[in-house]
Design an enzyme around this catalytic site. Structure first.
Site, PDB file in Angstrom:
ATOM      1  CG  ASP A   1      -2.613  10.773 -10.922  1.00  0.00           C
ATOM      2  OD1 ASP A   1      -3.189  10.832  -9.863  1.00  0.00           O
ATOM      3  OD2 ASP A   1      -2.602   9.644 -11.361  1.00  0.00           O
TER       4      ASP A   1
ATOM      5  CB  SER B   1     -12.186   4.082  -4.141  1.00  0.00           C
ATOM      6  OG  SER B   1     -11.790   5.329  -4.535  1.00  0.00           O
TER       7      SER B   1
ATOM      8  CE1 TYR C   1      -3.673   7.742  -2.090  1.00  0.00           C
ATOM      9  CE2 TYR C   1      -5.810   7.110  -0.569  1.00  0.00           C
ATOM     10  CZ  TYR C   1      -5.019   7.137  -1.788  1.00  0.00           C
ATOM     11  OH  TYR C   1      -5.904   6.506  -2.871  1.00  0.00           O
TER      12      TYR C   1
ATOM     13  CB  ALA D   1      10.948   5.981 -11.520  1.00  0.00           C
ATOM     14  N   GLY D   2       7.558   5.133 -10.786  1.00  0.00           N
ATOM     15  CA  GLY D   2       6.185   4.149 -11.366  1.00  0.00           C
ATOM     16  C   GLY D   2       5.162   5.226 -11.799  1.00  0.00           C
TER      17      GLY D   2
ATOM     18  CE  LYS E   1      -3.795   6.179 -11.931  1.00  0.00           C
ATOM     19  NZ  LYS E   1      -2.881   6.927 -10.988  1.00  0.00           N
TER      20      LYS E   1
HETATM   21  P1  NAD Z   1       3.983   1.643  -9.313  1.00  0.00           P
HETATM   22  O1  NAD Z   1       4.004   0.496  -8.896  1.00  0.00           O
HETATM   23  O2  NAD Z   1       3.690   2.381 -10.536  1.00  0.00           O
HETATM   24  O3  NAD Z   1       5.532   2.205  -8.727  1.00  0.00           O
HETATM   25  C1  NAD Z   1       6.143   2.255  -7.491  1.00  0.00           C
HETATM   26  C2  NAD Z   1       7.509   2.213  -7.895  1.00  0.00           C
HETATM   27  O4  NAD Z   1       8.033   2.260  -6.740  1.00  0.00           O
HETATM   28  C3  NAD Z   1       8.015   0.886  -8.769  1.00  0.00           C
HETATM   29  O5  NAD Z   1       8.925   1.425  -9.847  1.00  0.00           O
HETATM   30  C4  NAD Z   1       8.925   0.317  -7.755  1.00  0.00           C
HETATM   31  O6  NAD Z   1       9.980  -0.444  -8.308  1.00  0.00           O
HETATM   32  C5  NAD Z   1       9.443   1.444  -6.720  1.00  0.00           C
HETATM   33  N1  NAD Z   1       9.803   0.749  -5.509  1.00  0.00           N
HETATM   34  C6  NAD Z   1       9.239  -0.079  -4.895  1.00  0.00           C
HETATM   35  N2  NAD Z   1       9.712  -0.095  -3.263  1.00  0.00           N
HETATM   36  C7  NAD Z   1      10.671   0.491  -3.692  1.00  0.00           C
HETATM   37  C8  NAD Z   1      11.706   0.888  -2.596  1.00  0.00           C
HETATM   38  N3  NAD Z   1      11.814   0.184  -1.646  1.00  0.00           N
HETATM   39  N4  NAD Z   1      12.708   1.976  -2.921  1.00  0.00           N
HETATM   40  C9  NAD Z   1      12.762   2.379  -3.990  1.00  0.00           C
HETATM   41  N5  NAD Z   1      11.534   2.000  -4.942  1.00  0.00           N
HETATM   42  C10 NAD Z   1      10.823   1.426  -4.878  1.00  0.00           C
HETATM   43  O7  NAD Z   1       2.952   2.420  -8.095  1.00  0.00           O
HETATM   44  P2  NAD Z   1       2.174   3.810  -8.394  1.00  0.00           P
HETATM   45  O8  NAD Z   1       0.964   3.601  -8.943  1.00  0.00           O
HETATM   46  O9  NAD Z   1       3.295   4.736  -8.633  1.00  0.00           O
HETATM   47  O10 NAD Z   1       1.916   3.893  -6.669  1.00  0.00           O
HETATM   48  C11 NAD Z   1       2.842   4.151  -5.609  1.00  0.00           C
HETATM   49  C12 NAD Z   1       2.351   4.633  -4.658  1.00  0.00           C
HETATM   50  O11 NAD Z   1       1.581   5.971  -4.757  1.00  0.00           O
HETATM   51  C13 NAD Z   1       0.867   3.846  -3.876  1.00  0.00           C
HETATM   52  O12 NAD Z   1       1.158   3.586  -2.308  1.00  0.00           O
HETATM   53  C14 NAD Z   1      -0.121   4.612  -4.422  1.00  0.00           C
HETATM   54  O13 NAD Z   1      -1.241   4.434  -3.453  1.00  0.00           O
HETATM   55  C15 NAD Z   1       0.099   5.995  -4.206  1.00  0.00           C
HETATM   56  N6  NAD Z   1      -0.383   6.722  -4.926  1.00  0.00           N
HETATM   57  C16 NAD Z   1      -1.005   8.140  -4.354  1.00  0.00           C
HETATM   58  C17 NAD Z   1      -1.404   8.983  -5.197  1.00  0.00           C
HETATM   59  C18 NAD Z   1      -2.079  10.183  -4.316  1.00  0.00           C
HETATM   60  O14 NAD Z   1      -3.093  10.884  -4.938  1.00  0.00           O
HETATM   61  N7  NAD Z   1      -1.751  10.673  -3.217  1.00  0.00           N
HETATM   62  C19 NAD Z   1      -1.683   8.784  -6.465  1.00  0.00           C
HETATM   63  C20 NAD Z   1      -1.188   7.816  -7.213  1.00  0.00           C
HETATM   64  C21 NAD Z   1      -0.671   6.773  -6.528  1.00  0.00           C
END
Ligand code: NAD
Length: 297
Positions: free
Chosen positions: A120, A17, A244, A145-146, A73
């Site tokens: 976030d 991290s 990122y 939508a995660g 979380k």
């Molecule tokens: P998550 O698993 O909670 O949600 C991801 C969602 O994307 C899921 O609902 C999944 O079904 C969907 N998905 C996956 N592949 C897909 C596709 N091809 N088309 C449509 N939907 C699709 O994950 P998360 O915690 O939300 O993290 C998602 C990304 O965000 C990760 O890469 C994480 O590193 C990044 N993230 C970045 C920050 C930041 O500060 N920049 C903060 C949190 C998460």
């Protein structure tokens, strides 16, 4: 005497991290005594369900604040005394602040009051304002939508998005997010509207939209590709990515090539860290300095 801040990051697989160095460098630049350590549940032999107890134990051992990441979380909430309104609405905590109240030193809780918060969504909102000032928010398409998608959706509504169209490979997740967030009390003349759309319709919806956000993991190391056909992007659109690692995802590259204004995932990463830093210390973070540090990492 300045106080000492000991911050922990609870999550799994977090050895790499960037948060520790990002926080510690900003604190050092401000002359603060501030240490940031990872508390990796995998290394500790714990399950996500133990995150709440881990948070309490960490505070008892002297941690003065916590960040929380995947997959803890939601699970961490069981160990907390209170939630901010936004953390409750999102059902997710990425920041825990601690207040010690000696008057309540009873039993194992020792008067430590742990409050769960969520930077976030505040981070994405600040990132949008700083990195894409004046971006049109008439119609925005959000893919994913995660956890990140929920925070981004909330931030877009707070920022004044009039129409938010949410898609996810798991259609029920998009539907649940839309149901959870709408109707939203936006400015009276422009009530915000959130609806779920199917993934197949995303290109057509983007054609009518002002901006697009990727909140799926697609584009990150180990997940190559783009979450939709990027050839639909034109110079009329803005594009934000939450991924990122790398900063220049395939989607970001395509958007830049199409002439879009682009917000890479580093903006959200830095902004959520800056918002957490401010909650932990009560001091303003220098966001441009943090972004410059981040880009050096
Ligand atoms: P998550 O698993 O909670 O949600 C991801 C969602 O994307 C899921 O609902 C999944 O079904 C969907 N998905 C996956 N592949 C897909 C596709 N091809 N088309 C449509 N939907 C699709 O994950 P998360 O915690 O939300 O993290 C998602 C990304 O965000 C990760 O890469 C994480 O590193 C990044 N993230 C970045 C920050 C930041 O500060 N920049 C903060 C949190 C998460």
């Amino acid at each position: 005497a300045s106080s000492f801040h000991l911050i922990g990051l609870i999550g799994a697989g977090i050895a790499g991290s960037l948060s520790p160095v990002l926080h510690e460098r900003e604190a050092a630049a401000q002359g603060l005594r501030y240490a940031y350590r990872t508390l990796d549940i995998d290394e500790l032999g714990l399950a996500p369900g133990d995150a709440g107890q881990l948070a309490r134990d960490a505070v008892r051992l002297g941690y003065t604040g916590l960040n929380v990441t995947h997959p803890c979380k939601q699970a961490v909430i069981t160990g907390l005394d209170a939630l901010s309104d936004d953390a409750r609405e999102l059902g997710a905590v990425n920041t825990v602040t601690v207040r010690h109240d000696a008057a309540h030193d009873v039993g194992s809780r020792q008067g430590d009051r742990l409050t769960g918060r969520n930077t976030d969504h505040t981070g994405f909102r600040a990132a949008l304002a700083e990195g894409l000032p004046g971006a049109a928010l008439g119609t925005v398409v959000l893919v994913g939508a995660g956890g990140a998608g929920s925070a981004v959706a909330r931030a877009l509504l707070d920022a004044g998005a009039r129409r938010l169209l949410v898609a996810d490979a798991d259609a029920s997740r998009a539907q649940q997010l839309a149901a959870r967030l709408g109707p939203h009390p936006g400015p009276a003349a422009h009530p915000s509207r959130v609806s779920a759309v199917v993934l197949e319709d995303v290109p057509a919806r983007i054609a009518e939209a002002d901006g697009v956000v990727n909140a799926t993991p697609i584009g990150m190391v180990g997940h190559p590709g783009t979450p939709f056909d990027a050839s639909v992007l034109t110079s009329r659109h803005w594009l934000a990515d939450v991924v990122y690692r790398p900063l220049e995802t395939q989607l970001v590259k395509a958007a830049l090539a199409a002439g879009c204004r682009v917000l890479d995932g580093g903006w959200m990463a830095v902004s959520q860290a800056a918002d957490s830093f401010e909650l932990f210390t009560g001091l303003p973070a220098d966001r441009s300095r943090m972004r410059a540090h981040f880009l050096e990492l």
